[in-house]
Scaffold this active site. Structure first.
Site, short mmCIF file in Angstrom:
data_model
loop_
_atom_site.label_atom_id
_atom_site.label_comp_id
_atom_site.label_asym_id
_atom_site.label_seq_id
_atom_site.Cartn_x
_atom_site.Cartn_y
_atom_site.Cartn_z
N GLU A 171 0.83 -1.22 0.00
CA GLU A 171 0.00 0.00 0.00
C GLU A 171 0.86 1.27 0.00
O GLU A 171 0.69 2.18 0.82
CB GLU A 171 -0.96 -0.03 1.19
CG GLU A 171 -1.95 -1.18 1.08
CD GLU A 171 -2.97 -1.22 2.21
OE1 GLU A 171 -2.81 -0.47 3.21
OE2 GLU A 171 -3.94 -1.99 2.10
N GLU A 223 -4.55 -8.77 -0.08
CA GLU A 223 -5.30 -8.58 1.17
C GLU A 223 -6.77 -8.66 0.83
O GLU A 223 -7.24 -8.01 -0.11
CB GLU A 223 -4.97 -7.25 1.86
CG GLU A 223 -3.63 -7.24 2.55
CD GLU A 223 -3.38 -5.97 3.35
OE1 GLU A 223 -4.36 -5.35 3.82
OE2 GLU A 223 -2.21 -5.60 3.50
#
Length: 803
Positions: free
Chosen positions: A425, A500
């Site tokens: 991220e 994820e």
């Protein structure tokens, strides 16, 4: 190409001849000696920049053995932010150790597997070097600063800062330390790389690349001998090569061997070979270095998903942080093994090391247990993330390539690893700067290990474009569940994996009414979250939705957030919600106790008949009120009984992952679930009775025998039960522990995200009927007797053998 194929012959870098030697005296042999350097350190929590200001004989120096995480000792404090779990990880501390080295010409090297963080090392008052990133393993040559035949003093300074991590990082020398003696001519640190350019049923070609160092002032002629051994110790092939190495230089040698009828490493039979590298001079072995590895072929396919040894496999993965619950960050092999065992029993076949280089123990165990790994480097790059201004971004520009190189060189021989993830991220990934950084790190990965794909966990707000598609071999999607199909259509040649997924929230054994699906922003006065598994962060989704999406054959699989709860990030109980200090994302709580969600995944990821039902059946304030009952099962049909009366059967084919009876009116008694096959034959059963008042304690160890090595651990589950032995599902009794014999209390816990009792105290309150005692062995064999008492309850005793 739609089919991106990566074939390799992998091995786990493993240095042998580990000896625990008193005083760490150098051996007369000229061969490699590797000594565990964990014992007999001293620790002092104190500010300061230079060891010259230390009083080395201060009585406040505390003796201890490594690995060590000072912050897990607490106490919890609101002076530290919720992201760090309110544990006191910020600060400066010092470690010192004295040791002796006998006279000789051998080289001396010290290796730290992980220091959290900003480590600086001095030997005999001279600065040796430092390494800022707390997750990277690193080594320094001490030879020129060593004093022979007299005492040496090693000092390590550790500094961690608040707002340095989005989750609890721990603090201290939290992984193993090793001291290695070698001949001046030896295999370099992390100096072997094993690969296979060809794998066939009849034979596999093994290519071993070895870096040899000559740290002497003379040119030397050596023979490099590489032997491949099978798991039984049999010789599968040998290659001998002579070469000349100039003084004070390093060379690289490549050797090819052929293994006939190779046994493949896979999930069911993770077969490991061993490459033994010997350096010979004048027909004498002067160095010996072992590299376990496995042979397997894998690839990601943009249209068909993931393949291992030619077989299509859906990645059923979880993300795991490095913490070990009540132990904090301090690595322990048995605690790591237990985590992986619990995950594998749920059906997990892969993990992602969120979001940093893992412990060597974790990778070794994945190799041995047949668990695939995405090995990750960083949570952030050059820009700090979400209010954590002291994170890795302060070092990224100077250290990112060094840390990436260290990760690849250390880990590239592990057969379990299927991809390198260069970030998680990263919010500036889509910028010119971010793309350039990605190119540089991806290039390092491919240079040092061309056999594996490069990926990243890409945030849902990043615009994935053609330039990024050129950089990455596999697109790791963090919560892109609303765009899987669109991305596949837009980038038809790019393999996709949900790096994820889900991010559902729950507390073990807590149930809230009315039962409803809830998204971001929801909170309860209890600071717990309902275990009906219907509460989600808002950016993720429920497991059920992801199960549907993963039916697409072109999706390689998913990595659920997260496998275990962890300290810090107590979403949604963040600012102002003390004492909520740990996550609720885990499928399992921090003690390894399974939440209901565990069985939902198990019902979809395993074939062995299983059945689970919820909630518990103790609701004195809900008599006559609607109390839904859920069943999780992989059976063809299930039947629910309430107080002995059937509520009907439901068929798997007609159910969307959960068997639900929404309109059950609560009455004390029992609920029972029975699972059937397609022909109506009973396969499994689960009953929950209404429990009476807490009456006694029950103890159950995960193993009756542990190793008398001073590190092994018995995990003792502590249950509060009624007179009939039923778990009391809301009991919170304080349990006191006493030990006798060859063991010690290592830690205690209960899995309650709001409990701020000490993890080191000889007592613990139960949370919803359970708590945990961790018992560590000494180095002496014998019995370990455990006694548990609580006011008003019948006590319990247990004996564990240490052998």
């Amino acid at each position: 190409m739609a089919n991106k194929k990566f074939i390799d012959f992998f091995g786990l870098l493993f240095l042998i001849s580990s000896l625990s030697l008193i005083g760490c005296k150098e051996q007369s042999t000229t061969q490699r000696t590797r000594i565990n350097f964990n014992k007999d350190w001293q620790f002092l929590k104190m500010d300061g920049e230079n060891p010259s200001m230390l009083n080395l004989s201060d009585p406040n120096w505390r003796p201890l053995d490594l690995p060590h995480d000072w912050a897990i000792e607490g106490p919890f404090t609101q002076e530290v932010g919720y992201k760090g779990g309110y544990l006191p990880y910020p600060g400066t501390a010092w470690y010192q150790k004295t040791f002796n080295v006998t006279k000789g010409e051998n080289r001396v090297k010290i290796e730290f597997e992980g220091v959290m963080r900003n480590a600086k090392i001095w030997l005999n008052g001279d600065y040796i070097g430092g390494w800022p990133y707390g997750y990277t393993s690193f080594a320094f040559d001490l030879t020129d600063k060593i004093k022979r035949e007299t005492e040496n003093r090693l000092i390590v300074r550790v500094e961690n800062e608040d707002k340095s991590s989005r989750w609890y990082p721990g603090s201290g020398i939290y992984r193993n330390v090793w001291l290695t003696y070698t001949n001046p001519v030896h295999v370099a640190h992390w100096g072997t790389y094993v690969a296979t350019p060809s794998i066939k049923k009849e034979e596999a070609t093994v290519k071993v690349t070895t870096d040899i160092q000559n740290q002497s002032d003379k040119e030397v002629i050596i023979n490099l001998k590489t032997i491949v051994e099978n798991a039984a110790g049999g010789n599968e092939g040998t290659h001998l090569q002579q070469t000349t190495i100039p003084a004070n230089s390093q060379i690289e040698l490549k050797q090819d061997l052929v293994i006939k009828n190779p046994k493949l490493w896979d999930l069911e039979t993770p077969y490991l070979y061993k490459a033994i590298t010997e350096v010979l001079q004048d027909n004498q072995v002067i160095d010996r270095y072992e590299t376990p590895f496995g042979i397997r072929d894998f690839h990601f396919d943009a249209n068909k998903g993931f393949f291992l040894n030619g077989k299509s496999i859906k990645l059923q993965g979880v993300n795991l942080h490095h913490g070990l619950g009540p132990l904090g960050a301090a690595v322990n092999k048995r605690a790591t093994e237990r985590q992986l065992e619990i995950m594998k029993d749920m059906g997990v076949n892969a993990i992602r090391t969120a979001h940093n280089p893992p412990s060597i123990e974790q990778l070794d165990l994945c190799d041995q247990m047949g668990i695939l790994v995405i090995d990750e480097t960083f949570d952030t790059w050059s820009e700090p993330k979400w209010g954590v201004e002291k994170d890795y971004s302060i070092w990224f520009d100077e250290w990112a390539i060094k840390d990436t190189e260290a990760l690849i060189k250390r880990d590239r021989n592990h057969p379990s690893i299927i991809a390198w993830s260069i970030g998680n991220e990263v919010m500036n990934l889509g910028t010119k700067e971010g793309k350039q950084a990605a190119k540089e790190m991806a290039a390092v990965c491919r240079e040092l290990d061309p056999s594996r794909p490069v990926t990243a966990g890409i945030h849902l707000t990043i615009e994935f474009d053609a330039e990024l598609a050129e950089i990455f071999d596999v697109f790791g999607m963090n919560y892109w569940q609303d765009r899987y199909e669109k991305l596949h259509e837009q980038f038809p040649e790019m393999p996709l994996v949900a790096s994820e997924s889900a991010a559902t929230l729950s507390s073990r054994g807590a149930y809230h009414f009315p039962v409803k699906e809830v998204y971001s922003g929801w909170q309860d006065v209890s600071k717990q979250i309902s275990s009906y598994d219907l509460v989600n962060t808002g950016f993720g989704t429920l497991p059920d939705t992801e199960f549907d999406l993963q039916k697409a054959p072109w999706l390689a699989g998913q990595f659920v957030w997260s496998g275990f709860d962890y300290h810090g990030e107590p979403d949604p109980y963040e600012t102002g919600s003390f004492p909520a200090h740990s996550s609720y994302f885990g499928i399992v709580d921090m003690c390894g106790f399974k939440k209901d969600r565990y069985y939902l995944y198990q019902s979809q990821w395993t074939d062995k008949p299983m059945i689970h039902l919820l909630p518990h059946w103790n609701w004195p304030d809900r008599i006559g009120q609607t109390t839904p009952v859920y069943i999780y099962s992989n059976c063809a049909a299930v039947e629910l009984f309430v107080n002995g009366k059937s509520q009907g059967k439901k068929q798997q084919a007609e159910t969307n992952y959960r068997f639900k009876w929404e309109n059950i009116n609560y009455q004390p008694g029992s609920i029972q679930a029975i699972g059937y096959d397609e022909n109506g034959h009973q396969l499994c059963e689960k009953t929950i009775n209404t429990a009476g008042a807490p009456y006694k304690i029950e103890l159950q160890a995960d193993r009756p025998i542990i190793q008398a090595d001073g590190t092994d651990v018995a995990f003792v589950t502590v249950k509060i039960v009624d007179k009939a032995g039923n778990l009391c599902p809301t009991a919170n009794n304080l349990v006191n522990f006493e030990l006798a014999g060859e063991g010690k209390i290592f830690a205690v816990g209960n899995g309650d995200p709001t409990c701020i009792e000490s993890y080191q105290a000889p007592k613990r309150s139960a949370f919803n009927g359970l708590c945990l005692l961790m018992v560590q062995s000494t180095e002496k064999t014998g019995e370990i007797k455990v006694m548990a008492t609580a006011e008003g309850l019948e006590q319990a005793a247990l004996t564990v053998q240490s052998k």
